[in-house]
Design a protein around this motif. Structure first.
Motif, PDB file in Angstrom:
ATOM      1  N   CYS A  60     -49.676  29.654  58.341  1.00  0.00           N
ATOM      2  CA  CYS A  60     -48.249  29.404  58.534  1.00  0.00           C
ATOM      3  C   CYS A  60     -47.465  29.794  57.287  1.00  0.00           C
ATOM      4  O   CYS A  60     -46.391  30.404  57.378  1.00  0.00           O
ATOM      5  CB  CYS A  60     -48.020  27.933  58.872  1.00  0.00           C
ATOM      6  SG  CYS A  60     -46.312  27.515  59.220  1.00  0.00           S
ATOM      7  N   GLY A  61     -48.011  29.465  56.120  1.00  0.00           N
ATOM      8  CA  GLY A  61     -47.351  29.826  54.873  1.00  0.00           C
ATOM      9  C   GLY A  61     -47.286  31.323  54.660  1.00  0.00           C
ATOM     10  O   GLY A  61     -46.253  31.876  54.265  1.00  0.00           O
ATOM     11  N   ILE A  62     -48.385  32.006  54.941  1.00  0.00           N
ATOM     12  CA  ILE A  62     -48.431  33.456  54.797  1.00  0.00           C
ATOM     13  C   ILE A  62     -47.416  34.117  55.732  1.00  0.00           C
ATOM     14  O   ILE A  62     -46.672  35.027  55.343  1.00  0.00           O
ATOM     15  CB  ILE A  62     -49.860  33.967  55.069  1.00  0.00           C
ATOM     16  CG1 ILE A  62     -50.783  33.600  53.899  1.00  0.00           C
ATOM     17  CG2 ILE A  62     -49.875  35.470  55.294  1.00  0.00           C
ATOM     18  CD1 ILE A  62     -52.243  33.914  54.143  1.00  0.00           C
ATOM     19  N   ALA A  63     -47.356  33.636  56.980  1.00  0.00           N
ATOM     20  CA  ALA A  63     -46.405  34.191  57.946  1.00  0.00           C
ATOM     21  C   ALA A  63     -44.969  33.902  57.530  1.00  0.00           C
ATOM     22  O   ALA A  63     -44.068  34.722  57.763  1.00  0.00           O
ATOM     23  CB  ALA A  63     -46.686  33.619  59.333  1.00  0.00           C
ATOM     24  N   ARG A  64     -44.740  32.770  56.902  1.00  0.00           N
ATOM     25  CA  ARG A  64     -43.388  32.408  56.442  1.00  0.00           C
ATOM     26  C   ARG A  64     -42.837  33.455  55.492  1.00  0.00           C
ATOM     27  O   ARG A  64     -41.630  33.730  55.480  1.00  0.00           O
ATOM     28  CB  ARG A  64     -43.432  31.035  55.758  1.00  0.00           C
ATOM     29  CG  ARG A  64     -42.117  30.604  55.134  1.00  0.00           C
ATOM     30  CD  ARG A  64     -42.195  29.221  54.550  1.00  0.00           C
ATOM     31  NE  ARG A  64     -40.897  28.786  54.044  1.00  0.00           N
ATOM     32  CZ  ARG A  64     -40.534  27.522  53.879  1.00  0.00           C
ATOM     33  NH1 ARG A  64     -41.373  26.552  54.179  1.00  0.00           N
ATOM     34  NH2 ARG A  64     -39.333  27.203  53.412  1.00  0.00           N
TER      35      ARG A  64
END
Length: 720
Positions: free
Chosen positions: A585-589
């Protein structure tokens, strides 16, 4: 002479054998869970964790079906897709009865079990498939040790309560224990029809069956203590009530289907695990953490589970926030690591908790639950627009903010740290709470007070979330102050925690403010919270998906180049699905969706090899080998709520899905699908008081988003 094993971590789960030797079957409802072997028996195998447990105590430690002392032969065993009941098919072994040889495969035995309101209901049906009439003797052996769950985990007690004399009746037996806490606990086993003989540790039956004739025997195990809720209905009535309860919980979820049947199985099992782990408390529903070791309310676990499934079922977040607000600390209690405004780490029932032999009756030793409570409150408001509920917990949010600024940042350096105050509490108080989980590059353990990198991210997110909620509550000056504090924290974090020599944020700062230059998955959480500098996100994302971190089955908790790396450890090299979901989720953010896709692929492929397609708490971090399955971690909980919920956050991250209920907007930002999915259909997705059905389809390298149905005004925005 038996060797004495000395373990420095007093809450280490002792393993002198492994759970994987014989796959277990798990049932849970409310405060009761049961672990059986594949035969449907309870035996002292593996870690010795089999049994029927209620409110932290094992009420049945043995239950064995035997023909002339011989175990029946296993044909098949499974939990149904909805986790409602255990189904076991057996056949009789070769055995002698009254000088007559009974050949195997003469009798089919079908066992079904489920749990409802502190009782385990079992129906045992025997069918004669031979060509002759048969008279079949068999026994059901039982015992109850009334062990506290921490005793089962390996904790030794200086003194225990007293087992009371067994009281047999014509068709029942009572096994009782008088605890040192003054509580009487009783296990009652009821048998129907009436057995030939009821003894102190077994009952005897003899059934006479004509060819193709069947007989049913019902066994009810009741866990009785204090003011336990009593249920006096029949097997059929209990099953109907349990099914209605599951349907009620399931109604809060939207429906997701794809064109990949294996992925659908993962979604189905994950939802069923979440339904089973969700208990109704006086303050709302709450996802208990995991079976067997953590079947209770955990602050951090509940919050992260709620965040993972927020887009699918916001009702879980409401229940978690309600419970945590009601149990928020209001005073200093060093032995509980409690301070005003702090959010609970865990609660426990059972004799050892009541006596204070363990500190976890109401225990507050986690540094991240408090900022994450605020993060969840903000996320819940964005998801639902439920201002009335936020107003109801606003004082709790303010108290949590005050804890962050006072007790959380005790030395006033701008970072939130932890140090244990309890004599018997947890030494490490982040999500990686093993004693050896925070260390320097040379392997030496960090000394408290410790400032974890991801906790600073949670605080940054909490202050930004609280700023939005302050505006909702009409507190404009507070909102402006919180935004400035978040900006200052972000700037200082990026100055102090970044390590040029490893091109990564430090795992933590120790008590002397020295950075722990260790590459860990914790840094992925810094992307999740948004505290990481945009210019560094790509460097972090590339490293997290490089060989030292990415095993092929997911991202390891630390890189395999670190001093304390061990793929078989609990926190220093293993793979946790929930951790991977937050990292993805953080990477996609930060726009690196292709990296998030790889993480989803790894977790999905691992699930294909798991029993029942169930994602466990964790598995080992060994490198993926061709045509081989991931290596299981022998003490992992399965089911585990935040592991089950991880697939939803992983999918959401790839779709770029965001819900703004206040403005009735549904947004997809750069939506992508993994190679194994061509279609994803989402039905009954709530956006405020509206509903929408959506279909995502892949067209080569593009993904289309089509609105299939709308109830009420919903604006669907696609950014590509």
């Amino acid at each position: 002479m038996q060797e004495v094993i000395q373990i420095e971590d007093q809450y280490y789960i002792l393993a002198t054998s492994d759970r994987g030797a014989d796959r277990t079957r798990v049932l849970k409802e409310g405060e009761t869970f049961a672990i059986f072997d594949c035969h449907g028996d309870i035996q002292p195998l593996g870690l010795g964790e089999q049994g029927i447990f209620h409110e932290g105590t094992r009420f049945l430690s043995k239950l064995e079906l035997r023909f002339a002392g011989i175990r029946p032969l296993l044909l098949g065993s499974t939990i149904n897709k909805q986790n409602e009941f255990l189904s076991v098919d057996l056949m009789n072994p070769d055995f002698m009865a009254d000088d007559l040889q009974i050949r195997r495969d003469s009798i089919h035995i079908y066992r079904t079990k489920f749990i409802w309101k502190g009782k385990c209901f079992e129906q045992l049906r025997m069918t004669n498939f031979s060509l002759e009439p048969l008279s079949i003797p068999f026994t059901i052996q039982f015992a109850a040790d009334f062990a506290d769950i921490f005793e089962v985990r390996g904790n030794k007690r200086k003194k225990r309560g007293r087992l009371m004399p067994v009281v047999p009746e014509a068709s029942a037996v009572n096994l009782s224990y008088q605890g040192l806490d003054g509580q009487a606990r009783t296990t009652r086993l009821d048998f129907s029809p009436t057995p030939l003989k009821v003894g102190k540790d077994e009952v005897h039956y003899r059934v006479s069956l004509e060819p193709k004739e069947s007989v049913c025997i019902q066994i009810t195990v009741s866990c009785e203590c204090r003011e336990c809720e009593r249920f006096s209905g029949t097997f059929e009535e209990a099953f109907q009530e349990a099914a209605v309860n599951i349907a009620d919980l399931k109604a809060g979820y939207c429906e997701i289907t794809t064109d990949n049947e294996h992925f659908n199985l993962l979604l189905s099992r994950s939802q069923s695990d979440l339904l089973m782990m969700t208990s109704k408390t006086p303050h709302g529903i709450y996802p208990y953490a995991g079976v067997p070791w953590f079947s209770t309310t955990f602050g951090r676990d509940g919050i992260i589970t709620a965040l993972e499934v927020l887009w699918v079922n916001p009702g879980i977040a409401r229940g978690v926030l309600s419970f945590l607000a009601k149990t928020q600390a209001t005073a200093i209690d060093a032995e509980k690591d409690a301070e005003p405004g702090k959010i609970i780490h865990e609660t426990r029932l059972g004799e050892m908790a009541a006596l204070g032999e363990i500190p976890f009756g109401f225990y507050y030793g986690s540094v991240d639950s408090t900022p994450l409570f605020i993060v969840l409150a903000g996320a819940y408001y964005r998801r639902t627009g439920d201002r009335e509920f936020i107003a109801g917990i606003w004082e709790n949010i303010l108290a949590a903010l005050k804890w962050i600024d006072t007790y959380g940042d005790a030395d006033g350096d701008g970072f939130v740290e932890y140090a244990r105050h309890s004599h018997h509490g947890l030494l490490q108080q982040g999500w990686k709470d093993s004693n050896d989980s925070v260390f320097h590059a040379d392997g030496t353990l960090a000394e408290a007070p410790i400032a974890l990198c991801e906790v600073q991210g949670y605080v940054y997110d909490a202050k930004n979330s609280a700023a939005i909620l302050a505006l909702v509550m009409g507190e404009e000056s507070m909102a402006a102050r919180l935004r400035k504090e978040a900006e200052a924290l972000q700037q200082k974090f990026n100055e102090v925690f970044w390590c040029d020599d490893i091109s990564f944020y430090a795992l933590a700062l120790d008590g002397q403010k020295r950075p722990c230059r260790v590459r860990s998955s914790n840094v992925g959480h810094c992307l999740f919270s948004g505290i990481a500098d945009f210019s560094r996100a790509g460097i972090i994302a590339d490293q997290l998906l490089s060989e030292p971190f990415y095993s092929g089955w997911g991202v390891r908790t630390i890189a395999n180049t670190e001093k304390r790396y061990n793929p078989m450890s609990y926190h220093n090299g293993s793979i946790w699905p929930h951790d991977n979901a937050l990292v993805a989720c953080g990477i996609a953010r930060y726009g690196f969706t292709s990296h998030a896709i790889l993480i989803l692929e790894g977790i999905f492929n691992a699930s294909l090899a798991m029993d029942l397609h169930r994602l466990p708490e964790l598995y080992c971090g060994f490198k993926r080998r061709e045509d081989l399955s991931p290596i299981l971690y022998p003490m992992a909980c399965a089911p585990q709520a935040w592991a089950a919920a991880s697939v939803y956050l992983l999918l959401q991250s790839c779709m770029g899905l965001e819900i703004d209920a206040g403005n009735r907007r549904l947004r997809f930002t750069y939506p992508v699908l993994p190679p194994f999915l061509n279609e994803v259909e989402i039905k009954k997705l709530s956006v405020g008081d509206s509903r929408v059905d959506i279909m995502l389809r892949r067209y080569q390298n593009d993904v289309s988003v089509n609105v299939l149905r709308k109830e009420g005004p919903v604006e669907v925005i696609i950014t590509k």
